[in-house]
Motif scaffolding. Structure first.
Motif, PDB file in Angstrom:
ATOM      1  N   LYS A 160      -7.387  -1.686  -5.131  1.00  0.00           N
ATOM      2  CA  LYS A 160      -8.471  -2.002  -6.052  1.00  0.00           C
ATOM      3  C   LYS A 160      -9.089  -0.769  -6.705  1.00  0.00           C
ATOM      4  CE  LYS A 160     -12.424  -5.085  -5.958  1.00  0.00           C
ATOM      5  NZ  LYS A 160     -13.320  -5.804  -5.066  1.00  0.00           N
ATOM      6  N   PHE A 161      -9.044   0.362  -6.007  1.00  0.00           N
ATOM      7  CA  PHE A 161      -9.708   1.547  -6.545  1.00  0.00           C
ATOM      8  C   PHE A 161      -8.772   2.741  -6.668  1.00  0.00           C
ATOM      9  CE2 PHE A 161     -13.151  -0.897  -4.411  1.00  0.00           C
ATOM     10  CZ  PHE A 161     -13.811  -1.269  -5.567  1.00  0.00           C
ATOM     11  N   LEU A 162      -7.470   2.474  -6.775  1.00  0.00           N
ATOM     12  CA  LEU A 162      -6.527   3.589  -6.925  1.00  0.00           C
ATOM     13  C   LEU A 162      -6.704   4.248  -8.295  1.00  0.00           C
ATOM     14  CD1 LEU A 162      -3.270   2.296  -5.213  1.00  0.00           C
ATOM     15  CD2 LEU A 162      -4.690   4.231  -4.551  1.00  0.00           C
ATOM     16  N   PRO A 163      -6.384   5.545  -8.388  1.00  0.00           N
ATOM     17  CA  PRO A 163      -6.735   6.285  -9.614  1.00  0.00           C
ATOM     18  C   PRO A 163      -5.775   6.122 -10.804  1.00  0.00           C
ATOM     19  CG  PRO A 163      -5.847   7.768  -7.950  1.00  0.00           C
ATOM     20  CD  PRO A 163      -5.921   6.426  -7.312  1.00  0.00           C
ATOM     21  N   VAL A 164      -4.699   5.360 -10.637  1.00  0.00           N
ATOM     22  CA  VAL A 164      -3.798   5.141 -11.773  1.00  0.00           C
ATOM     23  C   VAL A 164      -3.832   3.638 -12.093  1.00  0.00           C
ATOM     24  CG1 VAL A 164      -1.398   5.357 -12.579  1.00  0.00           C
ATOM     25  CG2 VAL A 164      -2.307   7.006 -10.926  1.00  0.00           C
TER      26      VAL A 164
ATOM     27  N   ARG B  75       0.825  -1.202   0.000  1.00  0.00           N
ATOM     28  CA  ARG B  75       0.000   0.000   0.000  1.00  0.00           C
ATOM     29  C   ARG B  75       0.867   1.263   0.000  1.00  0.00           C
ATOM     30  NH1 ARG B  75      -3.334   0.965   5.201  1.00  0.00           N
ATOM     31  NH2 ARG B  75      -1.287   1.621   5.945  1.00  0.00           N
ATOM     32  N   GLU B  76       1.899   1.245   0.845  1.00  0.00           N
ATOM     33  CA  GLU B  76       2.748   2.433   0.963  1.00  0.00           C
ATOM     34  C   GLU B  76       3.486   2.717  -0.350  1.00  0.00           C
ATOM     35  OE1 GLU B  76       2.902   4.346   3.766  1.00  0.00           O
ATOM     36  OE2 GLU B  76       1.398   3.067   4.711  1.00  0.00           O
ATOM     37  N   LEU B  77       4.050   1.683  -0.940  1.00  0.00           N
ATOM     38  CA  LEU B  77       4.864   1.906  -2.141  1.00  0.00           C
ATOM     39  C   LEU B  77       3.999   2.239  -3.357  1.00  0.00           C
ATOM     40  CD1 LEU B  77       7.621  -0.826  -1.671  1.00  0.00           C
ATOM     41  CD2 LEU B  77       7.681   1.597  -1.038  1.00  0.00           C
ATOM     42  N   VAL B  78       2.874   1.537  -3.483  1.00  0.00           N
ATOM     43  CA  VAL B  78       2.010   1.853  -4.626  1.00  0.00           C
ATOM     44  C   VAL B  78       1.390   3.244  -4.450  1.00  0.00           C
ATOM     45  CG1 VAL B  78       0.011   1.134  -5.995  1.00  0.00           C
ATOM     46  CG2 VAL B  78       1.578  -0.593  -5.129  1.00  0.00           C
ATOM     47  N   SER B  79       1.050   3.616  -3.212  1.00  0.00           N
ATOM     48  CA  SER B  79       0.519   4.974  -2.984  1.00  0.00           C
ATOM     49  C   SER B  79       1.554   6.017  -3.381  1.00  0.00           C
ATOM     50  CB  SER B  79       0.180   5.212  -1.521  1.00  0.00           C
ATOM     51  OG  SER B  79      -0.735   4.292  -1.084  1.00  0.00           O
ATOM     52  N   ASN B  80       2.809   5.780  -3.045  1.00  0.00           N
ATOM     53  CA  ASN B  80       3.866   6.710  -3.452  1.00  0.00           C
ATOM     54  C   ASN B  80       3.934   6.821  -4.975  1.00  0.00           C
ATOM     55  OD1 ASN B  80       4.645   7.362  -0.890  1.00  0.00           O
ATOM     56  ND2 ASN B  80       6.498   6.093  -0.863  1.00  0.00           N
ATOM     57  N   ALA B  81       3.783   5.672  -5.642  1.00  0.00           N
ATOM     58  CA  ALA B  81       3.833   5.666  -7.109  1.00  0.00           C
ATOM     59  C   ALA B  81       2.651   6.464  -7.676  1.00  0.00           C
ATOM     60  CB  ALA B  81       3.810   4.230  -7.617  1.00  0.00           C
ATOM     61  N   VAL B  82       1.496   6.314  -7.041  1.00  0.00           N
ATOM     62  CA  VAL B  82       0.311   7.074  -7.469  1.00  0.00           C
ATOM     63  C   VAL B  82       0.557   8.571  -7.255  1.00  0.00           C
ATOM     64  CG1 VAL B  82      -2.109   7.577  -6.918  1.00  0.00           C
ATOM     65  CG2 VAL B  82      -1.345   5.211  -7.114  1.00  0.00           C
ATOM     66  N   ASP B  83       1.103   8.907  -6.086  1.00  0.00           N
ATOM     67  CA  ASP B  83       1.390  10.321  -5.802  1.00  0.00           C
ATOM     68  C   ASP B  83       2.335  10.914  -6.840  1.00  0.00           C
ATOM     69  OD1 ASP B  83      -0.165  10.195  -3.584  1.00  0.00           O
ATOM     70  OD2 ASP B  83       1.495  10.052  -2.135  1.00  0.00           O
ATOM     71  N   ALA B  84       3.380  10.152  -7.184  1.00  0.00           N
ATOM     72  CA  ALA B  84       4.363  10.633  -8.153  1.00  0.00           C
ATOM     73  C   ALA B  84       3.710  10.862  -9.523  1.00  0.00           C
ATOM     74  CB  ALA B  84       5.511   9.630  -8.271  1.00  0.00           C
ATOM     75  N   THR B  85       2.754   9.990  -9.862  1.00  0.00           N
ATOM     76  CA  THR B  85       2.046  10.121 -11.141  1.00  0.00           C
ATOM     77  C   THR B  85       1.118  11.335 -11.115  1.00  0.00           C
ATOM     78  OG1 THR B  85       2.050   7.709 -11.194  1.00  0.00           O
ATOM     79  CG2 THR B  85       0.672   8.817 -12.820  1.00  0.00           C
ATOM     80  N   ARG B  86       0.428  11.482  -9.992  1.00  0.00           N
ATOM     81  CA  ARG B  86      -0.478  12.619  -9.854  1.00  0.00           C
ATOM     82  C   ARG B  86       0.281  13.950  -9.927  1.00  0.00           C
ATOM     83  NH1 ARG B  86      -4.367  10.963  -4.861  1.00  0.00           N
ATOM     84  NH2 ARG B  86      -6.263  10.514  -6.024  1.00  0.00           N
TER      85      ARG B  86
END
Ligand code: ATP
Length: 645
Positions: free
Chosen positions: A195-199, A30-41
Motif C-alpha cells: 500500500k505504501f511502496l515507493p514505486v 511482498r517478496e516479488l514486488v519488493s524485488n521489483a521496487v529494489d530493481a527500480t530504485r
C-alpha cells in the motif's frame, strides 16, 4: 539455451518451500514486488550518479493476473538482469539465501517468526509449479528467459519476448494455490503489503474486457475478440505516505487523511500525532496517533503497523513496541528492526530497546509540549489521554518521571484540573496528615458517593475524580514512587477522619454511654467483627456513617480488574469490609439510649445502620425492602403518637 542444476544440494528445497509457513503463502507477493521496487530504485540510483544515461521515464510496476492461463506476473522497469546476472543472482545467490533461510527456520513455530524476510525470489515456489523470468538489463545485453519447474533444474536462454528494460516474473500458479487467482484475494494482498511502496503499482486483469469494447467498430461477425488487458487507472499504492514526507510539508488535514487511509474513511479523527524521524544511531520514521479512548475496555492494542522501507511487515507489534505505546495507532518504519528473527530475540535486541526508549521519550515530550503550550486543549483531551498516561506511568519509569508533571486530576467542586504539585499547593496544610503526606481525596462515583463528597467539600477539602478501572493500580504506583502522597477514597472514612491528623474529637457521651451504644449496635450487625466506634462529630453530621477502609476496598477493586488468580482471588473473595462510626454528638443516640420500648429501639437502630449502608450503595435486595417497610412503620408510629396522647 543453457540448462543446469541450480546447485548441488543434498536436499531439494522446493517441496520444503512449498510447505513452509503454510498459512503465510501470501508473502510471495511482498517478496516479488519488493524485488521489483529494489530493481527500480537501483536504476534511479544509477541515473542519479550518471551511470545510466538512458530514458528513465516514470518507472512503474505491474501486477497482471491471468486467471484463464493461471498465471500471475510481476513486471518492472528496473535495472533488469543480463544472462550472467540471472545465473549469479537467481541460480546461486537467491538459491543459497533461500536455502540458508530454510535451514535457520525449519521446524520453528511459524508464529515465532515475524516478517519472514529473506526467503526472497524463491518464495515464488510456495505458490507456483513453474516460474519464468523474462528480463532485459539496462546494460547493452540481450534479453533472457529463465525457467524452472520446481525441480533443481533450470533453463536459461536468450529471448525476443522482452524488448524493454526490466523484468517480468511469471508465476504458473499451482493447483493448491489457486486462491491467489481470485482478483479480490490478490488485490487484498497487494493492498496489505504494498500500500505504501515507493514505486507506483498497477493491477491488471488480463482477461477483463474494456467496457467500451462492445462499441468497437469494423469488427467482422463472429470474430473472436482478443482479450484486452484492462489496467486500473490508479495505482494501488500511495508512494508518498505521510511518514516519509517532511513534517513541515504536512498540514493537519494531511495527517488526518493519512489516518483515514490507514484505518478506513469512517475512523474517528485522532486527537493528535507525533511524527518520528531519526537517523542516528538507528533509522526510524513513522507517525503515531493518539486515538480517542473513552474507557479502558475500548482499548484496541493491535493498530500500529510496522514497515521496513515502506514494505508492510506486521501489525502484531507486541515485543517490538512497549506495551503502553500499543494503545497508540499509526506506522513505524525501520529497516533496523530485525525482521526475520523470533519475538523473544527481539525483546533483547539492542536496536529494538533503543527504538523503544526513543519512542517513549518522544511521546512524553510531545505530551509535555501540548500541556505547556495549550493546556486547555490538553485538558479537553484528558479523558482519552489520561488512561494512556497512567498506563505509561505504571509500566515505564522514565515515562513516569516526565508524566508526573503533566498528570492531571479533575476537582469535583470547581471542575478545574490540577497536577499533583498544584493539588498539593491548593490543599496546603489542610490535607496533610500526621505522616506529612498530602492526602489526595478522590471519588470513584460522584453520584453514589455524593454525601461523602459534599461532606469533604464542606470541610474545604479537594475531592478529585478518579473513576477508571486502571486507577486503583495506578494509585498504588504513585504512592510507591512519590513518598509524600497518599490516595484516600472520599467514602473510606467519615470526613473528619479522612485526613489522619491524630486529633481527638470530643463526644458529649460519657465513656459508659459510648460503650453501651457500641455493644448495642454490634449486637444488631450481621457481621459481628465489624469495627464500631463513637466519634464526636458535629451534630448535623449523619448519626451513623458506614465506611469501607481504603486498603481492603482497593485490593478488591484491583482483584476485580485483574480477573483473579493467586493472592488476587483471595482479595476478590473477601467479604466487603465495613466500619461504622457513631456520631456521639447526634441527639438520636441519646434517644436510643433512653428508649424504653425495646422493639422501637431495635427498629430505630436497624434503620440507622441501613441508612448508613444505603449511602454506600451496600443495601440491596430483601434488606432494602425490609428497610422501606420499617421506615414506613416508624413514620406511622410517629403520626399515631399525638392521637394516643
Ligand atoms: N525484479 C528483479 N529485477 C532485477 N533483479 C532482481 C529482481 N528480482 C531479483 N533480482 C536479483 O536477484 C537477487 C536475489 O533475489 P532475492 O529476492 O532472492 O534476494 P534479495 O532481494 O537479495 O534479498 P531478500 O532476501 O531480502 O529478498 C536480488 O538480489 C537481485 O539481484
Amino acid at each position: 539455451m543453457a540448462t543446469g542444476n541450480i546447485r548441488v544440494s543434498s536436499e531439494n528445497i522446493f517441496p520444503i518451500i512449498k510447505k513452509f509457513l503454510y498459512s503465510d503463502h501470501e508473502i510471495f507477493i511482498r517478496e516479488l514486488v519488493s524485488n521489483a521496487v529494489d530493481a527500480t530504485r537501483k536504476l534511479k540510483t544509477l541515473a542519479s550518479v550518471g551511470e545510466f544515461s538512458g530514458e528513465l521515464g516514470e518507472p512503474r510496476i505491474e501486477v497482471v493476473l491471468d486467471a484463464k492461463n493461471k498465471t500471475i506476473s510481476i513486471i518492472d522497469q528496473g535495472i533488469g538482469m543480463t544472462g550472467e546476472e540471472v545465473d549469479k543472482y537467481l541460480n546461486q545467490v537467491a538459491f543459497s539465501s533461500a536455502e540458508e533461510f530454510l535451514a535457520k527456520y525449519k521446524g520453528q513455530a511459524e508464529a515465532s517468526i515475524i516478517g519472514h524476510f529473506g526467503l526472497g525470489f524463491y518464495s515464488s515456489f510456495m505458490v507456483a509449479h513453474k516460474v519464468e523470468v523474462f528480463t532485459k538489463s539496462w546494460k547493452d545485453a540481450p534479453a533472457v528467459r529463465w525457467e524452472c519447474d520446481g525441480s533443481p533444474e533450470y533453463q536459461l536462454e536468450e529471448t525476443s519476448e522482452r524488448t524493454e528494460r526490466g523484468t517480468e516474473i511469471r508465476l504458473h500458479v499451482d493447483k493448491d494455490s489457486e486462491e491467489f487467482l481470485d482478483e479480490y484475494r490478490l488485490k487484498g494482498i497487494l493492498e496489505k503489503f504494498c500500500k505504501f511502496l515507493p514505486v507506483p503499482i498497477f493491477f491488471r486483469d488480463a482477461n477483463a474486457k474494456k467496457e467500451d469494447k462492445a462499441e468497437v467498430k469494423d469488427k467482422a461477425e463472429g470474430e473472436v475478440e482478443e482479450a484486452e488487458v484492462v489496467e486500473e487507472a490508479k495505482p494501488i499504492n500511495n508512494t508518498h505516505p505521510a511518514w516519509v514526507r517532511k513534517p513541515s510539508e504536512l498540514s493537519k488535514d494531511d495527517y488526518e487523511n493519512f489516518y483515514k487511509e490507514l484505518y478506513g474513511p469512517f475512523s474517528e479523527t485522532p486527537l493528535f500525532w507525533i511524527h518520528l524521524n531519526v537517523d542516528y544511531p538507528f533509522n526510524l520514521t513513522g507517525v503515531l496517533y493518539f486515538p480517542k479512548i473513552k474507557k479502558s475496555y475500548e482499548i484496541q492494542k493491535d493498530k500500529i503497523q510496522l514497515y521496513s522501507n515502506q514494505v508492510f511487515v506486521t501489525d502484531e507489534v507486541k515485543d517490538i513496541v512497549p506495551e503502553f505505546l500499543m494503545l497508540l495507532h499509526g506506522v513505524i518504519d525501520s529497516p533496523d528492526i530485525p525482521l526475520n528473527v523470533s519475538r523473544s530475540y527481539l525483546q533483547g535486541d539492542p536496536n529494538v530497546k533503543k527504538i523503544n526508549a526513543h519512542i517513549t521519550k518522544k511521546v512524553a515530550d510531545k505530551l509535555d509540549e501540548i500541556f505547556r503550550n495549550d493546556r486547555a486543549d490538553f485538558e479537553s483531551k484528558w479523558e482519552s489521554l489520561g488512561l494512556f498516561v497512567k498506563y505509561g506511568m505504571m509500566t515505564d519509569d522514565k515515562f513516569f518521571d516526565k508524566a508526573k508533571n503533566f498528570l492531571i486530576m479533575q476537582d469535583t467542586n470547581s471542575g478545574n484540573f490540577l497536577t499533583i504539585e498544584e493539588y498539593k499547593k491548593a490543599v496546603e496544610s489542610l490535607q496533610v496528615n500526621k505522616d506529612k503526606k498530602t492526602v489526595v481525596l478522590y471519588t470513584s462515583d460522584e453520584v453514589q458517593q455524593d454525601a461523602f463528597v459534599k461532606a469533604a467539600q464542606g470541610k474545604g477539602y479537594y475531592v478529585v475524580k478518579l473513576n477508571d478501572l486502571i486507577d486503583p493500580s495506578w494509585m498504588g504506583q504513585m504512592e510507591a514512587k512519590l513518598s509524600d502522597v497518599q490516595f484516600v477514597r472520599v467514602d473510606s472514612d467519615i470526613a473528619d477522619n479522612l485526613i489522619d491528623k491524630d486529633e481527638k474529637n470530643e463526644s458529649v457521651l460519657t465513656q459508659e454511654q459510648s460503650t453501651s451504644l457500641i455493644d448495642w449496635f454490634k449486637s444488631k450487625l450481621t457481621n459481628p467483627s465489624a469495627v464500631v466506634e463513637v466519634k464526636g462529630l458535629s451534630p448535623d453530621t449523619a448519626p451513623v456513617v458506614a465506611t469501607r477502609p481504603e486498603w481492603s476496598r482497593r485490593m478488591k477493586d484491583m482483584a476485580a480488574i485483574s480477573g483473579g488468580g493467586g493472592m488476587m482471588s483471595f482479595y476478590a473473595n473477601m467479604p466487603d469490609e465495613v466500619n461504622f462510626t457513631l456520631n456521639g454528638n447526634h441527639p438520636i443516640h441519646q434517644q436510643i439510649l433512653q428508649e424504653g420500648n425495646e422493639a422501637k429501639k431495635e427498629k430505630l437502630t436497624q434503620n440507622l445502620i441501613d441508612l448508613a449502608l444505603l449511602s454506600q450503595g451496600m443495601l440491596k435486595g430483601s434488606d432494602l425492602t425490609a428497610f422501606i417497610h420499617r421506615s414506613v412503620e416508624l413514620m406511622d408510629s410517629k403520626q399515631a403518637a399525638p392521637a394516643e396522647a
